[in-house]
Design a protein around this motif. Sequence first.
Motif, short mmCIF file in Angstrom:
data_model
loop_
_atom_site.label_atom_id
_atom_site.label_comp_id
_atom_site.label_asym_id
_atom_site.label_seq_id
_atom_site.Cartn_x
_atom_site.Cartn_y
_atom_site.Cartn_z
N GLN A 162 -12.31 80.92 77.41
CA GLN A 162 -11.78 80.53 75.93
C GLN A 162 -12.23 81.62 75.03
OE1 GLN A 162 -10.30 77.35 75.54
NE2 GLN A 162 -10.17 77.20 77.83
N SER A 163 -10.97 82.04 74.52
CA SER A 163 -11.41 83.00 73.31
C SER A 163 -12.17 82.46 72.18
CB SER A 163 -9.82 83.67 72.87
OG SER A 163 -9.26 82.50 72.17
N ALA A 164 -12.96 83.18 71.95
CA ALA A 164 -14.03 82.80 70.59
C ALA A 164 -13.30 82.74 69.33
CB ALA A 164 -15.34 83.67 70.72
N ILE A 165 -13.37 81.75 68.61
CA ILE A 165 -12.82 81.84 67.23
C ILE A 165 -13.76 82.13 66.17
CG2 ILE A 165 -11.37 80.62 65.67
CD1 ILE A 165 -10.20 78.98 67.92
N PRO A 166 -13.81 83.24 65.40
CA PRO A 166 -14.85 83.48 64.58
C PRO A 166 -14.62 82.47 63.46
CG PRO A 166 -13.08 85.01 64.39
CD PRO A 166 -12.61 84.04 65.66
N VAL A 167 -15.75 81.85 62.88
CA VAL A 167 -15.66 81.02 61.90
C VAL A 167 -16.84 81.49 60.68
CG1 VAL A 167 -14.81 79.02 63.07
CG2 VAL A 167 -17.20 79.50 62.75
N GLN A 168 -16.56 81.29 59.52
CA GLN A 168 -17.61 81.53 58.59
C GLN A 168 -18.80 80.46 58.50
OE1 GLN A 168 -15.24 81.96 54.69
NE2 GLN A 168 -15.44 84.38 55.32
N VAL A 169 -19.81 80.81 58.54
CA VAL A 169 -21.00 79.73 58.80
C VAL A 169 -21.77 79.87 57.28
CG1 VAL A 169 -23.06 79.01 59.68
CG2 VAL A 169 -21.23 80.08 61.18
N PRO A 170 -21.73 78.81 56.47
CA PRO A 170 -22.59 78.82 55.19
C PRO A 170 -24.16 78.80 55.71
CG PRO A 170 -21.93 76.53 55.92
CD PRO A 170 -21.25 77.35 56.91
N VAL A 171 -24.77 79.40 54.84
CA VAL A 171 -26.26 79.86 54.96
C VAL A 171 -26.92 79.59 53.49
CG1 VAL A 171 -26.10 81.11 56.91
CG2 VAL A 171 -26.36 82.31 54.70
N TYR A 172 -28.03 79.21 53.46
CA TYR A 172 -28.82 79.24 52.15
C TYR A 172 -29.88 80.38 52.39
CZ TYR A 172 -27.53 74.31 50.73
OH TYR A 172 -26.79 73.39 50.24
N VAL A 173 -29.91 81.01 51.05
CA VAL A 173 -30.93 82.17 51.10
C VAL A 173 -31.87 81.91 50.00
CG1 VAL A 173 -31.40 84.76 50.70
CG2 VAL A 173 -29.43 83.94 52.26
N VAL A 174 -33.21 81.59 50.26
CA VAL A 174 -34.14 81.25 49.37
C VAL A 174 -35.20 82.07 49.07
CG1 VAL A 174 -36.29 79.41 48.86
CG2 VAL A 174 -34.15 78.81 50.41
#
Length: 270
Positions: free
Chosen positions: A39-51
């Motif tokens: 299966q080809s990997a599909i890049p997705v944007q992952v939301p992150v919190y920076v504190v």
Amino acid sequence: EKERIQKEKEEKERIQKEKEEKEKEEKKKAEEKKKEEPQSAIPVQVPVYVVVLTAVPLPALVGVKSVMMQQEQIKPMREFRMGWVPLEGFDSVQSQTGNKRRKVAEKPKEVFVLKSLQRKSVLKILNEERKNRSNYCNPYIFLPHRQKQEDQSTEVNFFADIEQNNILVNFDWEMDDLDDYIEETSKSNSLTEKGTTELKEALQEKIKSGKQANKAEREKKKAELDAIPEETKEKLKQTRILKFYPSNKNISTEKSNFVNRYFGKADEVF
């Protein structure tokens, strides 16, 4: 006659059944083959919190830098309609079981979040230029204890419009020889002596500008460092940066601690 009709009917039913079974088998094989294929990997944007835990207020500034920009720009957040705003919330909430209000943990008194101050209706219709400019924005901070000598660019890249030639110039003043580069570029573009001189002068001007920009950047960082009081430097040294990923089993365990070019790497990743 009845026997003949019955036999024909049975034969049609047999053929139809064999056809359906064959189609079913082919479909099953196709599904099994699909499962076996990687299966080809599909890049997705992952939301992150920076504190950022700090005793020093974060500057209301952003750094703007892209590959095509020779020098970064430090701009006020207000130019991009964003800013640090106090965290909003309730100190108490309505009980779900009645009208009695119950006390919950109070929010910290000095928590700020980076928020867009632009109306949502405007954000939806931003032109491409403003979108692209915003894409290269990063919250800015100057942390003296994290400063290190960075390799400054010694390349110049530009288009030179000479004698009806739109020449792409890529030159590294530390790695390339100026005369050799000019001679080779002049021959490949069939430039006259006058055109060759124009190209050399244009390149020398770009090199001069690049060196001046590098010098200005070094002096700027030194001035920033010298302007910070020792007490503030000590407080900044205590700054801790935390990065939080969503708690999601589908997210790879290979989480990056990188924040941006100014904050550097997070002290801890969760």
